[in-house]
Design a protein around this motif. Structure first.
Motif, PDB file in Angstrom:
ATOM      1  N   LEU A   1       0.835  -1.208   0.000  1.00 18.77           N
ATOM      2  CA  LEU A   1       0.000   0.000   0.000  1.00 18.77           C
ATOM      3  C   LEU A   1       0.869   1.258   0.000  1.00 18.77           C
ATOM      4  O   LEU A   1       0.512   2.264  -0.626  1.00 18.77           O
ATOM      5  N   ARG A   2       1.996   1.198   0.704  1.00 17.63           N
ATOM      6  CA  ARG A   2       2.896   2.362   0.691  1.00 17.63           C
ATOM      7  C   ARG A   2       3.457   2.598  -0.706  1.00 17.63           C
ATOM      8  O   ARG A   2       3.569   3.739  -1.159  1.00 17.63           O
ATOM      9  N   ARG A   3       3.837   1.496  -1.392  1.00 15.01           N
ATOM     10  CA  ARG A   3       4.349   1.656  -2.754  1.00 15.01           C
ATOM     11  C   ARG A   3       3.236   2.199  -3.667  1.00 15.01           C
ATOM     12  O   ARG A   3       3.499   3.014  -4.550  1.00 15.01           O
ATOM     13  N   ALA A   4       2.017   1.733  -3.454  1.00 12.46           N
ATOM     14  CA  ALA A   4       0.899   2.247  -4.242  1.00 12.46           C
ATOM     15  C   ALA A   4       0.708   3.742  -3.999  1.00 12.46           C
ATOM     16  O   ALA A   4       0.420   4.510  -4.926  1.00 12.46           O
ATOM     17  N   ALA A   5       0.873   4.159  -2.754  1.00  9.99           N
ATOM     18  CA  ALA A   5       0.750   5.584  -2.436  1.00  9.99           C
ATOM     19  C   ALA A   5       1.814   6.392  -3.154  1.00  9.99           C
ATOM     20  O   ALA A   5       1.543   7.486  -3.680  1.00  9.99           O
ATOM     21  N   GLU A   6       3.044   5.874  -3.195  1.00  5.28           N
ATOM     22  CA  GLU A   6       4.122   6.578  -3.892  1.00  5.28           C
ATOM     23  C   GLU A   6       3.830   6.683  -5.385  1.00  5.28           C
ATOM     24  O   GLU A   6       4.071   7.738  -5.999  1.00  5.28           O
ATOM     25  N   ALA A   7       3.310   5.597  -5.964  1.00  4.30           N
ATOM     26  CA  ALA A   7       2.945   5.646  -7.383  1.00  4.30           C
ATOM     27  C   ALA A   7       1.844   6.675  -7.614  1.00  4.30           C
ATOM     28  O   ALA A   7       1.863   7.414  -8.611  1.00  4.30           O
ATOM     29  N   ALA A   8       0.891   6.754  -6.697  1.00  2.42           N
ATOM     30  CA  ALA A   8      -0.170   7.758  -6.819  1.00  2.42           C
ATOM     31  C   ALA A   8       0.412   9.158  -6.780  1.00  2.42           C
ATOM     32  O   ALA A   8      -0.038  10.057  -7.509  1.00  2.42           O
ATOM     33  N   GLY A   9       1.432   9.355  -5.943  1.00  7.42           N
ATOM     34  CA  GLY A   9       2.094  10.655  -5.896  1.00  7.42           C
ATOM     35  C   GLY A   9       2.739  11.005  -7.221  1.00  7.42           C
ATOM     36  O   GLY A   9       2.671  12.151  -7.675  1.00  7.42           O
ATOM     37  N   CYS A  10       3.359  10.011  -7.865  1.00  5.40           N
ATOM     38  CA  CYS A  10       3.967  10.239  -9.172  1.00  5.40           C
ATOM     39  C   CYS A  10       2.917  10.614 -10.214  1.00  5.40           C
ATOM     40  O   CYS A  10       3.234  11.270 -11.204  1.00  5.40           O
ATOM     41  N   ARG A  11       1.691  10.180 -10.000  1.00  5.36           N
ATOM     42  CA  ARG A  11       0.600  10.512 -10.917  1.00  5.36           C
ATOM     43  C   ARG A  11      -0.073  11.833 -10.539  1.00  5.36           C
ATOM     44  O   ARG A  11      -1.050  12.235 -11.174  1.00  5.36           O
ATOM     45  N   MET A  12       0.430  12.470  -9.492  1.00  8.58           N
ATOM     46  CA  MET A  12      -0.166  13.707  -8.987  1.00  8.58           C
ATOM     47  C   MET A  12      -1.605  13.482  -8.555  1.00  8.58           C
ATOM     48  O   MET A  12      -2.487  14.305  -8.785  1.00  8.58           O
ATOM     49  N   ARG A  13      -1.845  12.336  -7.903  1.00  9.00           N
ATOM     50  CA  ARG A  13      -3.166  12.010  -7.358  1.00  9.00           C
ATOM     51  C   ARG A  13      -3.089  12.113  -5.830  1.00  9.00           C
ATOM     52  O   ARG A  13      -2.839  11.132  -5.142  1.00  9.00           O
ATOM     53  N   GLY A  14      -3.263  13.331  -5.337  1.00  9.52           N
ATOM     54  CA  GLY A  14      -3.130  13.558  -3.910  1.00  9.52           C
ATOM     55  C   GLY A  14      -4.124  12.766  -3.089  1.00  9.52           C
ATOM     56  O   GLY A  14      -3.779  12.216  -2.034  1.00  9.52           O
ATOM     57  N   GLU A  15      -5.383  12.696  -3.556  1.00  8.09           N
ATOM     58  CA  GLU A  15      -6.392  11.954  -2.795  1.00  8.09           C
ATOM     59  C   GLU A  15      -6.010  10.484  -2.655  1.00  8.09           C
ATOM     60  O   GLU A  15      -6.149   9.899  -1.580  1.00  8.09           O
ATOM     61  N   ASP A  16      -5.543   9.886  -3.747  1.00  4.45           N
ATOM     62  CA  ASP A  16      -5.152   8.479  -3.691  1.00  4.45           C
ATOM     63  C   ASP A  16      -3.971   8.282  -2.749  1.00  4.45           C
ATOM     64  O   ASP A  16      -3.929   7.316  -1.978  1.00  4.45           O
ATOM     65  N   MET A  17      -3.001   9.157  -2.841  1.00  4.06           N
ATOM     66  CA  MET A  17      -1.816   9.035  -1.989  1.00  4.06           C
ATOM     67  C   MET A  17      -2.211   9.099  -0.515  1.00  4.06           C
ATOM     68  O   MET A  17      -1.779   8.278   0.305  1.00  4.06           O
ATOM     69  N   TYR A  18      -3.056  10.050  -0.195  1.00  6.89           N
ATOM     70  CA  TYR A  18      -3.530  10.211   1.176  1.00  6.89           C
ATOM     71  C   TYR A  18      -4.323   8.982   1.617  1.00  6.89           C
ATOM     72  O   TYR A  18      -4.099   8.425   2.700  1.00  6.89           O
ATOM     73  N   ARG A  19      -5.241   8.527   0.761  1.00  2.28           N
ATOM     74  CA  ARG A  19      -6.073   7.353   1.092  1.00  2.28           C
ATOM     75  C   ARG A  19      -5.223   6.109   1.344  1.00  2.28           C
ATOM     76  O   ARG A  19      -5.464   5.351   2.292  1.00  2.28           O
ATOM     77  N   LEU A  20      -4.215   5.917   0.510  1.00  6.30           N
ATOM     78  CA  LEU A  20      -3.406   4.712   0.600  1.00  6.30           C
ATOM     79  C   LEU A  20      -2.502   4.717   1.828  1.00  6.30           C
ATOM     80  O   LEU A  20      -2.259   3.667   2.439  1.00  6.30           O
ATOM     81  N   TYR A  21      -1.989   5.873   2.211  1.00  7.28           N
ATOM     82  CA  TYR A  21      -1.210   5.923   3.454  1.00  7.28           C
ATOM     83  C   TYR A  21      -2.109   5.679   4.665  1.00  7.28           C
ATOM     84  O   TYR A  21      -1.696   5.025   5.634  1.00  7.28           O
TER      85      TYR A  21
END
Length: 962
Positions: free
Chosen positions: A518-538
């Motif tokens: 899930l942490r790696r998924a959050a980092e990938a979301a950050g690379c996509r500039m998807r703040g909501e996803d990054m926050y949700r995944l952390y």
């Protein structure tokens, strides 16, 4: 492409590029069509601009038709597969389907497998391609097993990649938004749950796109018109032979077995028995050399061979099943077994891959080799030439049939498990190669690595889809999902990488492993500039870590979620409610204990949460409150620096470079807030150096993009244009930004514009504009400085219309809403160049101390130095006060200090000092300011300066107005 007649001096390749520029194609599209890199396209376009003598891409497009005359009419780009065999008959069906496609936006060619839907659709698409300005494109959905990957398959056919902040589906919609295109989607039946919503969005968003789909079942989408593809005609009173008979005769003749005219009745009987199905007839014709017409007739007359399994199928499939039952009955038991086992491959496969999956008892490796050859000879496999050697592929209908045979025999699980093992082994090998330390050899093998991944990825996806539902294979599915996530990221499929990491978390039996995914998924979301996803995944990672009993890990995740709210604030469509960060931080503190990594994460979160609560209102820096506002700002900045320094120290003790990089980012922000530009620049350079040796992961890639962008920005702020260009080049070349030419080139555009490198700016500006248009002309205020920098260069070149066009782009990006200081700085540079110091001073009228830090940002030194020069040239009564204040502010900045020195010399009417000041600009790698300084001198010095300006591609400017 039609053969071109080109003007002298333009090469054949340049002519090809020029013709496509004239069709208003982006550099990425030109590169894909001509099989060259985007960088090569940029080089050709730059060369054409010089040869044609036009200032920009629009001018080049206007001249394209004049300079490249085709010997034949230009045809739209058509990306349709070339059939290996002739298309027989079907004139009525062809006309009917052609009419339907011409009149409707979405037509589904419906029919059972083997009836000939694909060949008919391709023929119609080829007929109509010239009527679509942007041509016809073919998308084969056979290898796609995941309904969510429809957009990925279409993007691959269109040559599109993923852009940060935008899914592949969105990239496709944006690319096709204004295109007049025919899109052929082949074999939709197994993906209707994905095709239907994709088509609804496509047809609603792209109003000039027409879709021709082939399917065994209706897609049930709005606008759909169904055309039922009938079997080949068996009787035709108006022709010498029916289409079915003509097809049989054509294929038999191609094998060197022409049929005697006296045997046409026997051929007709075979075709009737096969119900006129094109695939069945082709397979029957392929048996002619070994069975003859009598043997074929006898085989088809045998009910056991013809109808085995047929009664289990619905009416649509019965004829195809009969044909396949018959076809399989003619195989040896070994070949039957081989065909069943290799049916698990969804994409073309090699001999070695077939051995890995199918080569176990009772089949030996050599039996696999011989069997593949026989199956290909009997048209049950097609051969596909590829760079790595010959590949084999089973048709979709055959694959489905053989899978059913495996299910009935009870062997499906074992074969799928071996296919899963092969996928896992292949993925692991590719992960090792993609993770190797970069070297010349590794770089030269990069293209081969990508090709191998592209060839295997559809099978990996299919194996993962199967294994995810098998309780005995969850562990293997988990590891394959992790490998595919890593490989997808390296291949720049960031959206899929995030999905696969989330899938790996769902498949993990160990909560700790799930939290890591899930942490790696959050980092990938950050690379996509998807703040909501990054926050949700952390947040999800924190919950999972607590389930695993790891409170300290949960504390780190909660603190990281809190800082995400602040670090990624621009990436949230709707940020969390106010106070959310503080609540997460409080919860993290209760779980952290004495864990160093948790304490470091909390310290970093405090930099955002606590600094946010103590930041003064920018409005308090004017009027009677200016002094108190300044005091509050200094106090808050000091507190922010103290918090950030503590975060850096704790992060360094953890030994985790990414944690230290994030803390250094917070420190750089606090230092700039405190007014120490040089400390900020040094901190950002430390950050880049720290990340240089870190392996590429979603987390490190996200940090590196941020670090390089800030290093380039702060270098501009302290007058280090060489450093800004160096960091800008590294940013441009990051694989993560391959599809974001606007962001990737933005820092280079600013550095080159300030330096006066006009040719480089004009070349890069085209890539910037192409990428921004492909992204849908997104609202992106952060890119405003780059567009304004291009406008600056056009202003210095004396092209007011081009400058106005780029200033309108600045407004469209949303930058004007913030009224950033670079607008005033760039306006002043142009106005001073044109000899209008009063107007330049008016553009810089606001006291810089009254500007919000978010507005003046890196531009403070440029602002105060140019303000002082404008005052000096305008003979403003406070010019000497401006100069004295500016000299203190810009001390240590080589370019801004030289601007102040030049202003002083001009105010003192001492042109003799100008050559020395010009030398200072030369040392600072600022050729524009060097040339302008000389042009303000007298006699030969001024002549040399004006010549230097002209050499840079700029106007000679105006002499000192005094």
């Amino acid at each position: 492409m039609s053969k071109q007649k080109v003007s002298a001096g333009i090469s054949d390749r340049e002519a090809e590029v020029l013709a496509l520029v004239g069709q208003h194609r982006s550099n990425a599209e030109i590169a894909a069509q001509l099989y060259i890199s985007v960088r090569t396209v940029e080089t050709h376009v730059s060369s054409l601009l010089r040869k044609v003598g036009v200032p920009d891409r629009r001018g080049l497009a206007d001249r394209a038709a004049e300079l490249t005359r085709t010997e034949e009419p230009n045809e739209p780009v058509t990306e349709l597969p070339s059939p290996l065999t002739s298309f027989i008959g079907r004139e009525r069906e062809r006309e009917a389907l052609r009419t339907a496609v011409a009149e409707q936006r979405q037509v589904t060619a419906l029919g059972p497998g083997g009836v000939g839907k694909t060949r008919l659709a391709l023929a119609v698409a080829a007929d109509l391609a010239s009527e679509f300005a942007d041509g016809a494109w073919f998308v084969d959905l056979v290898p796609v097993t995941d309904p969510a990957m429809i957009g990925s398959a279409v993007a691959r056919s269109l040559g599109l990649g993923e852009q940060p902040g935008r899914s592949l589906d969105d990239s496709v919609l944006t690319a096709l938004a204004d295109r007049h295109t025919l899109l052929v989607l082949d074999n939709c039946e197994h993906l209707r749950d994905g095709v239907a919503p994709f088509l609804e969005r496509l047809l609603a968003h792209c109003r000039r796109v027409t879709v021709l789909a082939t399917s065994r079942a209706r897609l049930m989408v709005p606008f759909e018109q169904v055309y039922t593809v009938p079997p080949l005609s068996l009787r035709d009173d108006d022709a010498e032979a029916a289409d079915a008979i003509t097809l049989f005769l054509d294929r038999a003749g191609a094998l060197g077995w022409p049929v005697d005219p006296g045997q046409l009745d026997q051929v007709a009987e075979i075709c009737v028995r096969l119900d006129g199905l094109a695939l069945a007839i082709e397979l029957a014709a392929a048996r002619l050399p070994t069975l003859g017409l009598d043997g074929l007739t006898a085989s088809l007359a045998d009910p056991l061979r013809l109808l085995v399994g047929g009664r289990r199928a619905d009416e649509r499939h019965q004829s195809v099943r009969a044909m396949l039952d018959w076809s399989q009955a003619l195989l040896t038991s070994e070949d039957q077994l081989l065909l069943q086992r290799i049916s698990t491959f969804v994409a073309p496969f090699t001999f070695a891959e077939a051995v890995a999956v199918a080569g176990y008892p009772p089949l030996e490796p050599m039996a696999v080799a011989d069997g593949l050859s026989r199956l290909a000879e009997q048209s049950l496999l097609t051969t596909v030439p590829a760079a790595g050697g010959l590949r084999y592929r089973a048709l979709q209908a055959i694959r489905q049939y053989q899978t059913e045979q495996l299910t009935e025999s009870g062997d499906l699980t074992e074969v799928c498990a071996r296919h899963l093992d092969w996928c896992a082994t292949t993925a692991a090998a590719l992960v090792r190669r993609s993770s190797a330390t970069p070297s010349a050899a590794a770089r030269s093998a990069a293209a081969a690595w990508r090709s191998e991944f592209d060839a295997a990825v559809d099978d990996m996806r299919a194996a993962l889809a199967w294994a995810g539902d098998q309780s005995d294979h969850r562990s293997a599915a988990h590891h394959l999902a992790l490998a595919l996530a890593q490989l997808s990221f390296t291949r720049n499929l960031i959206g899929e990488s995030q999905r696969r990491y989330e899938q790996a978390a769902a498949l993990a039996d160990d909560p700790a492993a799930a939290a890591t995914a899930l942490r790696r998924a959050a980092e990938a979301a950050g690379c996509r500039m998807r703040g909501e996803d990054m926050y949700r995944l952390y947040r999800a990672a924190a919950d999972t870590a607590r389930t695993a009993g790891d409170d300290t890990a949960a504390a780190r995740d909660l603190a990281t979620a809190a800082i995400t709210v602040y670090r990624m604030s621009d990436a949230f469509a709707e940020p969390p409610a106010p106070g959310t960060g503080a609540e997460l931080l409080a919860e993290a503190r209760t779980l952290a204990g004495e864990d160093l990594a948790a304490q470091a994460a909390i310290a970093l979160a405090e930099c955002g949460v606590l600094s946010d609560t103590t930041a003064p209102d920018p409005g308090e820096t004017s009027g009677d409150t200016a002094a108190s506002g300044s005091s509050a700002a200094n106090s808050a900045a000091s507190r922010a620096i103290s918090l950030a320094e503590r975060a850096v120290e704790l992060a360094r003790k953890t030994g985790e470079p990414l944690a230290e990089s994030a803390a250094l980012d917070a420190l750089a922000a606090a230092q700039w807030w405190g007014g120490d530009a040089f400390a900020t620049a040094q901190t950002t350079r430390r950050r880049v150096e720290l990340l240089a040796a870190v392996p590429v992961t979603p987390g490190s890639a996200l940090e590196l993009v941020s670090a390089l962008a800030e290093a380039a920005d702060t270098s501009i702020g302290v007058g280090d244009l060489t450093g800004a260009r160096r960091w800008g080049e590294q940013l441009r070349d990051l694989p993560l930004l391959a599809e974001r030419g606007d962001f990737a080139t933005s820092r280079l555009l600013v550095a080159d514009a300030l330096a006066g490198n006009a040719t480089d700016v004009l070349t890069a500006s085209r890539r910037f504009l192409d990428a921004w248009e492909i992204s849908g002309r997104q609202h992106a205020p952060a890119l405003g400085a780059a567009a304004a920098a291009v406008a600056l260069v056009h202003g210095l070149r004396g092209n007011p219309s081009a400058r106005a066009e780029w200033l309108s782009i600045v407004d469209e990006l949303g930058a004007a809403e913030q009224r950033p200081a670079y607008n005033a700085v760039f306006d002043a540079v142009v106005l001073l160049h044109q000899g209008e110091p009063q107007r330049a001073l008016a553009a810089l009228a606001t006291d810089p101390d009254r500007l919000d830090d978010r507005v003046i940002w890196i531009w403070r030194h440029w602002y105060v130095a140019l303000r002082a020069e404008a005052a000096a040239l305008a003979a403003h009564p406070e010019a000497r006060d401006y100069l004295a204040a500016a000299r203190i502010t810009v001390a240590g900045n080589p370019i801004a200090s030289a601007i102040v020195d030049r202003a002083q010399a001009l105010l003192d009417n001492d042109p003799a000092r100008l050559p020395t000041i010009a030398a200072a600009f030369e040392s600072a790698r600022s050729p524009y300011q060097q040339a302008r300084t000389l042009s303000l001198g007298s006699d030969s010095t001024a002549t040399a300066g004006r010549a230097a300006l002209t050499g840079l591609g700029l106007t000679a400017g105006a002499a000192d107005p005094k």
